[in-house]
Design an enzyme around this catalytic site. Structure first.
Site, PDB file in Angstrom:
ATOM      1  N   TYR A   1       6.299  -1.832  29.630  1.00 46.06           N
ATOM      2  CA  TYR A   1       5.833  -1.519  28.269  1.00 46.06           C
ATOM      3  C   TYR A   1       6.049  -2.740  27.364  1.00 46.06           C
ATOM      4  O   TYR A   1       5.159  -3.138  26.603  1.00 46.06           O
ATOM      5  CB  TYR A   1       6.601  -0.301  27.768  1.00 46.06           C
ATOM      6  CG  TYR A   1       6.417   0.033  26.318  1.00 46.06           C
ATOM      7  CD1 TYR A   1       5.265   0.654  25.853  1.00 46.06           C
ATOM      8  CD2 TYR A   1       7.424  -0.251  25.385  1.00 46.06           C
ATOM      9  CE1 TYR A   1       5.106   0.971  24.508  1.00 46.06           C
ATOM     10  CE2 TYR A   1       7.279   0.064  24.047  1.00 46.06           C
ATOM     11  CZ  TYR A   1       6.122   0.667  23.609  1.00 46.06           C
ATOM     12  OH  TYR A   1       5.970   0.977  22.280  1.00 46.06           O
TER      13      TYR A   1
ATOM     14  N   THR B   1      23.746   1.206  21.809  1.00 49.18           N
ATOM     15  CA  THR B   1      23.431   1.189  20.365  1.00 49.18           C
ATOM     16  C   THR B   1      21.939   0.987  20.106  1.00 49.18           C
ATOM     17  O   THR B   1      21.229   0.374  20.907  1.00 49.18           O
ATOM     18  CB  THR B   1      24.194   0.050  19.652  1.00 49.18           C
ATOM     19  OG1 THR B   1      23.869  -1.182  20.308  1.00 49.18           O
ATOM     20  CG2 THR B   1      25.685   0.279  19.672  1.00 49.18           C
TER      21      THR B   1
ATOM     22  N   GLU C   1       9.186  12.452  24.159  1.00 42.73           N
ATOM     23  CA  GLU C   1       9.946  12.385  22.899  1.00 42.73           C
ATOM     24  C   GLU C   1      11.012  11.298  22.973  1.00 42.73           C
ATOM     25  O   GLU C   1      11.521  10.971  24.029  1.00 42.73           O
ATOM     26  CB  GLU C   1      10.578  13.749  22.579  1.00 42.73           C
ATOM     27  CG  GLU C   1      11.666  14.232  23.522  1.00 42.73           C
ATOM     28  CD  GLU C   1      11.119  14.899  24.772  1.00 42.73           C
ATOM     29  OE1 GLU C   1       9.959  14.674  25.120  1.00 42.73           O
ATOM     30  OE2 GLU C   1      11.895  15.621  25.439  1.00 42.73           O
ATOM     31  N   LYS C   2      11.347  10.769  21.770  1.00 41.09           N
ATOM     32  CA  LYS C   2      12.380   9.727  21.673  1.00 41.09           C
ATOM     33  C   LYS C   2      13.716  10.375  21.374  1.00 41.09           C
ATOM     34  O   LYS C   2      13.797  11.547  21.020  1.00 41.09           O
ATOM     35  CB  LYS C   2      12.032   8.766  20.543  1.00 41.09           C
ATOM     36  CG  LYS C   2      10.611   8.304  20.537  1.00 41.09           C
ATOM     37  CD  LYS C   2      10.502   6.971  21.224  1.00 41.09           C
ATOM     38  CE  LYS C   2       9.082   6.492  21.320  1.00 41.09           C
ATOM     39  NZ  LYS C   2       8.353   6.612  20.088  1.00 41.09           N
TER      40      LYS C   2
HETATM   41  P1  NAD Z   1       2.087   8.128  19.805  1.00 41.65           P
HETATM   42  O1  NAD Z   1       2.141   8.234  21.286  1.00 41.65           O
HETATM   43  O2  NAD Z   1       2.437   9.305  18.980  1.00 41.65           O
HETATM   44  O3  NAD Z   1       0.656   7.621  19.355  1.00 41.65           O
HETATM   45  C1  NAD Z   1      -0.163   6.816  20.174  1.00 41.65           C
HETATM   46  C2  NAD Z   1      -1.532   7.462  20.179  1.00 41.65           C
HETATM   47  O4  NAD Z   1      -2.405   6.658  20.989  1.00 41.65           O
HETATM   48  C3  NAD Z   1      -1.517   8.874  20.820  1.00 41.65           C
HETATM   49  O5  NAD Z   1      -1.989   9.836  19.889  1.00 41.65           O
HETATM   50  C4  NAD Z   1      -2.452   8.742  21.995  1.00 41.65           C
HETATM   51  O6  NAD Z   1      -3.257   9.890  22.241  1.00 41.65           O
HETATM   52  C5  NAD Z   1      -3.307   7.544  21.587  1.00 41.65           C
HETATM   53  N1  NAD Z   1      -3.936   6.956  22.760  1.00 41.65           N
HETATM   54  C6  NAD Z   1      -3.343   6.619  23.935  1.00 41.65           C
HETATM   55  N2  NAD Z   1      -4.266   6.170  24.793  1.00 41.65           N
HETATM   56  C7  NAD Z   1      -5.466   6.222  24.155  1.00 41.65           C
HETATM   57  C8  NAD Z   1      -6.791   5.909  24.528  1.00 41.65           C
HETATM   58  N3  NAD Z   1      -7.068   5.429  25.751  1.00 41.65           N
HETATM   59  N4  NAD Z   1      -7.788   6.082  23.638  1.00 41.65           N
HETATM   60  C9  NAD Z   1      -7.525   6.596  22.393  1.00 41.65           C
HETATM   61  N5  NAD Z   1      -6.282   6.916  21.975  1.00 41.65           N
HETATM   62  C10 NAD Z   1      -5.270   6.724  22.849  1.00 41.65           C
HETATM   63  O7  NAD Z   1       3.014   6.880  19.432  1.00 41.65           O
HETATM   64  P2  NAD Z   1       3.562   6.405  18.014  1.00 41.65           P
HETATM   65  O8  NAD Z   1       5.000   6.652  18.005  1.00 41.65           O
HETATM   66  O9  NAD Z   1       2.707   6.916  16.931  1.00 41.65           O
HETATM   67  O10 NAD Z   1       3.365   4.833  18.157  1.00 41.65           O
HETATM   68  C11 NAD Z   1       2.232   4.133  17.615  1.00 41.65           C
HETATM   69  C12 NAD Z   1       2.275   2.683  18.073  1.00 41.65           C
HETATM   70  O11 NAD Z   1       3.503   2.083  17.666  1.00 41.65           O
HETATM   71  C13 NAD Z   1       2.183   2.505  19.586  1.00 41.65           C
HETATM   72  O12 NAD Z   1       1.407   1.369  19.855  1.00 41.65           O
HETATM   73  C14 NAD Z   1       3.612   2.247  20.000  1.00 41.65           C
HETATM   74  O13 NAD Z   1       3.690   1.498  21.184  1.00 41.65           O
HETATM   75  C15 NAD Z   1       4.149   1.499  18.805  1.00 41.65           C
HETATM   76  N6  NAD Z   1       5.607   1.638  18.664  1.00 41.65           N
HETATM   77  C16 NAD Z   1       6.135   2.838  18.304  1.00 41.65           C
HETATM   78  C17 NAD Z   1       7.518   2.972  18.212  1.00 41.65           C
HETATM   79  C18 NAD Z   1       8.154   4.277  17.818  1.00 41.65           C
HETATM   80  O14 NAD Z   1       9.384   4.334  17.741  1.00 41.65           O
HETATM   81  N7  NAD Z   1       7.404   5.333  17.566  1.00 41.65           N
HETATM   82  C19 NAD Z   1       8.355   1.871  18.481  1.00 41.65           C
HETATM   83  C20 NAD Z   1       7.773   0.670  18.850  1.00 41.65           C
HETATM   84  C21 NAD Z   1       6.399   0.555  18.924  1.00 41.65           C
END
Ligand code: NAD
Length: 321
Positions: A149, A219, A191-192
């Site tokens: 990832y 941490t 889930e996180k």
């Molecule tokens: P999330 O999984 O809730 O949202 C990602 C969305 O992308 C999902 O709704 C999923 O259906 C959509 N998706 C996946 N594959 C797809 C495809 N082929 N076509 C269309 N849609 C697609 O995640 P999030 O927590 O909202 O994270 C959003 C972004 O932030 C992501 O890129 C994630 O890697 C990054 N990020 C999030 C966190 C966090 O703590 N939430 C931390 C670091 C990075």
């Protein structure tokens, strides 16, 4: 009227971002494989489809947008990204999404593109000491992320920066550190940790025992969703184009996080530490660069975000029982 496209608008951060952009008066198109799970989307227009499919991407980009926010990714918590079971799809799916979206941005001469990267890009060897991790932006190289990832995020950061260099696209890259809050996945394996602990504590009676992966001394820092929104918009509208951390620098160990959630729940439960996927030993957001470049850094406390998040998950748990 200013226009924006939010890719990943059905996800946790995307749902909040659409809401925020709409509240600022933008016309917003959302696109995602799925509709938001816990709320109706506020998008002016929502297209359900797969961003790995070039035909769908062409339909999504049937106009020019002032701002594109690329949040779509194949992702989840530690139980999804650190087991190794999903590595091929994580690398393939997210890379294809980014390749497609960026190429469409180039063809459409998009104003500005935001890319959601992650703290998972940072090298494992700088995060072995839970009390002293190094997540300064420049420390991402020489690269050694501990998950595929993280490698995909690093590759895609480079892709966005290359499009900026070669095609003049304006890019903004945020390395998010553990965003949490209402409307996030709280069960099912993706889930996180904050949501998982809120769920376990909501389900447990006072004095019961819940399971925690690892010894609980690892941490992390956790950023509440409202602060994340503020960071995204401030970065997008700034002149800074290098990768920058968007995270809290209030580092806690997982046992402390659990204790904080117990306080919000007004409950006492015991922790049983079991083996499980944990990721690196320590991680904290280094906020010196964001402060310098944007004149702003997240400042709300972890507990201020935990209280509404726990209440929301408790409500979801009760609604399901
Ligand atoms: P999330 O999984 O809730 O949202 C990602 C969305 O992308 C999902 O709704 C999923 O259906 C959509 N998706 C996946 N594959 C797809 C495809 N082929 N076509 C269309 N849609 C697609 O995640 P999030 O927590 O909202 O994270 C959003 C972004 O932030 C992501 O890129 C994630 O890697 C990054 N990020 C999030 C966190 C966090 O703590 N939430 C931390 C670091 C990075």
């Amino acid at each position: 009227m200013k226009t924006a496209l939010v890719c990943g608008a059905g996800g946790f951060i995307g749902t909040h971002l659409v809401k925020r952009l709409r509240s600022e008066g933008l016309w917003v198109r959302g696109v995602d494989l799925k509709l938001p799970e816990f709320d109706l989307s506020d998008a002016s227009d929502f297209m359900q489809g797969d961003l790995r499919d070039d035909k769908l991407v062409q339909a999504v980009f049937d106009r020019r947008f002032d701002e594109v926010y690329q949040l779509a990714a194949d992702m989840g918590g530690a139980g999804y990204i650190f087991t190794g079971d999903n590595d091929a799809s994580i690398l393939h799916n997210s890379a294809v999404i980014n390749l497609n979206v960026l190429e469409a941005c180039r063809r459409r001469d998009i104003g500005k593109v935001f890319y959601a990267s992650s703290a998972c890009v940072y090298p494992e060897h700088n995060q072995l000491d839970p009390l002293n991790p190094n997540c300064e932006e420049s420390s991402a190289y020489p690269a050694n992320p501990d998950s595929e990832y993280g490698w995909e995020k690093l590759f895609s950061e480079r892709l966005y920066l290359s499009y900026a260099r070669n095609y003049g696209l304006e890019v903004r890259i945020a390395r998010f550190h553990n965003i949490f809050g209402e409307l996030s996945t709280w069960q099912g394996g993706k889930e996180k940790v904050p949501a998982a602990l809120c769920r376990k504590i909501a389900l447990a009676a006072d004095g019961e025992t819940i399971e925690v992966w690892g010894d609980g001394t690892q941490t992390r820092s956790f950023l509440y969703i409202d602060e994340c929104m503020e960071g995204i918009l401030r970065l997008m509208r700034s002149g800074w184009s290098g990768p920058v951390n968007i995270g809290s620098d209030e580092m806690v160990c997982i046992n402390e996080l659990a204790a904080m959630i117990m306080r919000a729940a007004d409950k006492n439960v015991f922790l049983e530490h079991i083996p499980g996927p944990e990721g690196v030993r320590g991680r904290n957001s280094d906020n010196r660069l964001i402060k310098k470049m944007l004149g702003w850094r997240p400042s709300s406390t972890l507990y201020q975000g935990i209280v509404p998040t726990y209440r929301w998950i408790q409500g979801e748990v009760q609604a399901q029982c």
